[in-house]
Design a protein around this motif. Structure first.
Motif, PDB file in Angstrom:
ATOM      1  N   THR A  41      27.768  18.085  23.137  1.00  0.00           N
ATOM      2  CA  THR A  41      27.716  16.676  22.743  1.00  0.00           C
ATOM      3  C   THR A  41      27.816  15.730  23.936  1.00  0.00           C
ATOM      4  OG1 THR A  41      30.097  16.671  22.335  1.00  0.00           O
ATOM      5  CG2 THR A  41      28.653  17.136  20.463  1.00  0.00           C
ATOM      6  N   ALA A  42      27.824  16.261  25.148  1.00  0.00           N
ATOM      7  CA  ALA A  42      27.862  15.474  26.391  1.00  0.00           C
ATOM      8  C   ALA A  42      29.084  14.572  26.481  1.00  0.00           C
ATOM      9  CB  ALA A  42      26.574  14.670  26.551  1.00  0.00           C
ATOM     10  N   LYS A  43      30.221  15.112  26.144  1.00  0.00           N
ATOM     11  CA  LYS A  43      31.491  14.389  26.251  1.00  0.00           C
ATOM     12  C   LYS A  43      32.277  14.931  27.439  1.00  0.00           C
ATOM     13  CE  LYS A  43      30.580  11.832  22.904  1.00  0.00           C
ATOM     14  NZ  LYS A  43      29.985  10.587  23.300  1.00  0.00           N
ATOM     15  N   PRO A  44      33.204  14.139  27.988  1.00  0.00           N
ATOM     16  CA  PRO A  44      33.956  14.588  29.161  1.00  0.00           C
ATOM     17  C   PRO A  44      34.868  15.774  28.858  1.00  0.00           C
ATOM     18  CG  PRO A  44      34.707  12.420  28.439  1.00  0.00           C
ATOM     19  CD  PRO A  44      33.544  12.787  27.588  1.00  0.00           C
ATOM     20  N   SER A  45      35.038  16.636  29.842  1.00  0.00           N
ATOM     21  CA  SER A  45      35.843  17.851  29.664  1.00  0.00           C
ATOM     22  C   SER A  45      37.310  17.561  29.393  1.00  0.00           C
ATOM     23  CB  SER A  45      35.797  18.751  30.881  1.00  0.00           C
ATOM     24  OG  SER A  45      34.626  18.692  31.551  1.00  0.00           O
ATOM     25  N   TRP A  46      37.821  16.420  29.874  1.00  0.00           N
ATOM     26  CA  TRP A  46      39.239  16.150  29.677  1.00  0.00           C
ATOM     27  C   TRP A  46      39.568  15.922  28.199  1.00  0.00           C
ATOM     28  CZ3 TRP A  46      40.886  11.695  27.429  1.00  0.00           C
ATOM     29  CH2 TRP A  46      40.027  10.603  27.437  1.00  0.00           C
ATOM     30  N   TRP A  47      38.564  15.680  27.360  1.00  0.00           N
ATOM     31  CA  TRP A  47      38.794  15.548  25.919  1.00  0.00           C
ATOM     32  C   TRP A  47      39.344  16.835  25.329  1.00  0.00           C
ATOM     33  CZ3 TRP A  47      34.814  12.459  22.599  1.00  0.00           C
ATOM     34  CH2 TRP A  47      34.760  11.143  23.042  1.00  0.00           C
ATOM     35  N   LEU A  48      39.179  17.945  26.028  1.00  0.00           N
ATOM     36  CA  LEU A  48      39.696  19.230  25.546  1.00  0.00           C
ATOM     37  C   LEU A  48      41.196  19.148  25.283  1.00  0.00           C
ATOM     38  CD1 LEU A  48      38.964  22.194  24.970  1.00  0.00           C
ATOM     39  CD2 LEU A  48      39.551  22.678  27.333  1.00  0.00           C
ATOM     40  N   VAL A  49      41.912  18.399  26.084  1.00  0.00           N
ATOM     41  CA  VAL A  49      43.357  18.237  25.907  1.00  0.00           C
ATOM     42  C   VAL A  49      43.661  17.639  24.533  1.00  0.00           C
ATOM     43  CG1 VAL A  49      45.387  17.021  26.798  1.00  0.00           C
ATOM     44  CG2 VAL A  49      43.715  17.989  28.377  1.00  0.00           C
ATOM     45  N   LEU A  50      42.820  16.744  24.066  1.00  0.00           N
ATOM     46  CA  LEU A  50      43.052  16.075  22.786  1.00  0.00           C
ATOM     47  C   LEU A  50      42.960  17.024  21.600  1.00  0.00           C
ATOM     48  CD1 LEU A  50      41.047  12.804  23.493  1.00  0.00           C
ATOM     49  CD2 LEU A  50      43.507  13.180  23.710  1.00  0.00           C
ATOM     50  N   PHE A  51      42.211  18.111  21.743  1.00  0.00           N
ATOM     51  CA  PHE A  51      42.111  19.100  20.672  1.00  0.00           C
ATOM     52  C   PHE A  51      43.430  19.838  20.444  1.00  0.00           C
ATOM     53  CE2 PHE A  51      37.469  18.917  21.250  1.00  0.00           C
ATOM     54  CZ  PHE A  51      37.073  18.891  19.925  1.00  0.00           C
ATOM     55  N   PHE A  52      44.286  19.854  21.438  1.00  0.00           N
ATOM     56  CA  PHE A  52      45.532  20.612  21.337  1.00  0.00           C
ATOM     57  C   PHE A  52      46.747  19.737  21.025  1.00  0.00           C
ATOM     58  CE2 PHE A  52      42.652  23.166  23.915  1.00  0.00           C
ATOM     59  CZ  PHE A  52      42.660  24.322  23.167  1.00  0.00           C
ATOM     60  N   LEU A  53      46.523  18.445  20.795  1.00  0.00           N
ATOM     61  CA  LEU A  53      47.610  17.543  20.427  1.00  0.00           C
ATOM     62  C   LEU A  53      47.676  17.427  18.905  1.00  0.00           C
ATOM     63  CD1 LEU A  53      47.071  14.712  23.037  1.00  0.00           C
ATOM     64  CD2 LEU A  53      48.771  16.540  23.102  1.00  0.00           C
TER      65      LEU A  53
END
Length: 102
Positions: free
Chosen positions: A47-59
């Motif tokens: 989806t061409a989103k920034p990699s740092w969004w991965l952290v949000l999946f674990f909150l």
């Protein structure tokens, strides 16, 4: 085993299978959708989103909104740009993702 647990597990398996097919449509190997954690990272790349969004999946709690957002972004990345498509993807992602996959 309660009926709600069975429905939850079935829904998770359905979304997992849908991501498998979506990954293949995006040109990635489908088995990569089955690897927990890594599938979220690759989904962000699709989806061409920034990699740092991965952290949000674990909150906690935020991860629910992330899955809804990623469902909408998946629709957008496959050319579905209407408001109706995005609303359907956000409100019912467990139904929309399988429809998007097949």
């Amino acid at each position: 085993m309660s009926i709600s647990l069975i429905v939850f597990i079935a829904g998770c398996l359905l979304v997992w299978a849908s991501l498998y097919s979506i990954f293949e449509k995006a040109g990635l190997a489908g088995w990569k959708a089955l690897v927990p954690g890594w599938n979220f990272y690759l989904w962000l790349q699709i989806t061409a989103k920034p990699s740092w969004w991965l952290v949000l999946f674990f909150l906690p709690f935020i991860n629910l909104f992330m899955v809804l957002l990623m469902s909408v972004e998946t629709a957008r990345s496959f050319g579905k740009t209407s408001l109706g498509e995005h609303a359907f993807a956000a409100v019912l992602p467990f139904i929309y993702l399988p429809l998007q996959a097949w």
